[in-house]
Design an enzyme around this catalytic site. Structure first.
Site, PDB file in Angstrom:
ATOM      1  N   ALA A  71       0.810  -1.184  -0.014  1.00  8.50           N
ATOM      2  CA  ALA A  71       0.080   0.156   0.054  1.00  8.50           C
ATOM      3  C   ALA A  71       0.791   1.233   0.160  1.00  8.50           C
ATOM      4  O   ALA A  71       2.144   1.181   0.533  1.00  8.50           O
ATOM      5  CB  ALA A  71      -0.777   0.116   1.250  1.00  8.50           C
ATOM      6  N   ASP A  72       0.237   2.308  -0.673  1.00  7.28           N
ATOM      7  CA  ASP A  72       0.809   3.559  -0.455  1.00  7.28           C
ATOM      8  C   ASP A  72       0.073   4.655  -0.747  1.00  7.28           C
ATOM      9  O   ASP A  72      -1.037   4.636  -1.030  1.00  7.28           O
ATOM     10  CB  ASP A  72       1.945   3.849  -1.589  1.00  7.28           C
ATOM     11  CG  ASP A  72       2.729   5.026  -1.464  1.00  7.28           C
ATOM     12  OD1 ASP A  72       3.779   4.787  -0.780  1.00  7.28           O
ATOM     13  OD2 ASP A  72       2.463   6.169  -1.922  1.00  7.28           O
ATOM     14  N   THR A  73       0.340   5.482   0.607  1.00 12.97           N
ATOM     15  CA  THR A  73      -0.791   6.727   0.855  1.00 12.97           C
ATOM     16  C   THR A  73      -0.029   8.296   0.344  1.00 12.97           C
ATOM     17  O   THR A  73       1.072   8.309   0.939  1.00 12.97           O
ATOM     18  CB  THR A  73      -1.078   6.530   2.382  1.00 12.97           C
ATOM     19  OG1 THR A  73      -1.825   5.547   2.669  1.00 12.97           O
ATOM     20  CG2 THR A  73      -2.046   7.707   2.493  1.00 12.97           C
TER      21      THR A  73
END
Length: 197
Positions: A71-73
């Site tokens: 995941a990347d935010t």
């Protein structure tokens, strides 16, 4: 099927625990550059895919079977991604810019099978965050806590930074770092049975 979280983020680990599935943590060593001119959802998806692929490739080379969750935010303000502040002055400047205004938080989630076929599912989630019209004194007091130091956009909605937030439109856990309903749906597509949330 083993589940591997390709992230060192304690926030993602805590959120993933809510789904009631056993998992291991193996942080990816992928760098996270903020490329200018790239749409936020594309950039977040590219980074999340790279993290998942990094760990999946290592597992495959070791002959290990697993599903890898990456995941990347990104915090996006006026069309530009905001990274983590480089100093307290940088944190104060970010929070002054965000004050009284709305911005987006984009999280891309990738679930990848570490087998040679490498089946992969990806989805990006966008939430809108409206910040309060907080004072310079409130900014200084918050920055002094040290909480903004390793947070994109210089605040943590789940921590003391919640006092700076007026409203979240969309998925709250997305703003924390992992949209749980989306993550659960992707994991179900691979045959896992996460807890209802």
């Amino acid at each position: 099927m083993r589940l591997i979280l390709a992230s060192a983020s304690p926030r993602r680990r805590e959120l993933l625990e809510r789904l009631g599935l056993p998992f291991e943590v193996r942080p990816s060593g992928i760098e996270e550059p903020l490329a200018a001119g790239v749409p936020a959802s594309t950039l977040a998806t590219t980074l999340a895919r790279a993290k998942a692929a990094d760990i999946a490739d290592r597992l495959r080379a070791a002959g290990e079977a697993a599903l890898v969750l990456g995941a990347d935010t990104l915090v996006v303000f006026d069309g530009q991604p905001l990274g983590k502040p480089t100093s307290q002055g940088d944190a104060r400047a970010m929070l002054r810019a965000l004050r009284g205004r709305s911005h987006e938080v984009v999280t891309a989630v990738v679930v990848r099978d570490a087998d040679p076929a490498g089946r992969e599912l990806t989805e990006a989630v966008v939430s809108q965050v409206l910040m309060r019209d907080y004072t310079d004194d409130e900014i200084a007091a918050y920055v002094a806590t040290g909480e903004p130091d390793d947070k994109a956009g210089a605040y943590a909605v789940q921590g003391r930074g919640r006092r700076l937030v007026s409203r979240v439109d969309g998925c709250y856990t997305n703003v924390v770092g992992l949209p749980l309903r989306t993550t659960a749906r992707l994991l179900r597509a691979f045959g896992l049975t996460p807890a209802s949330i």
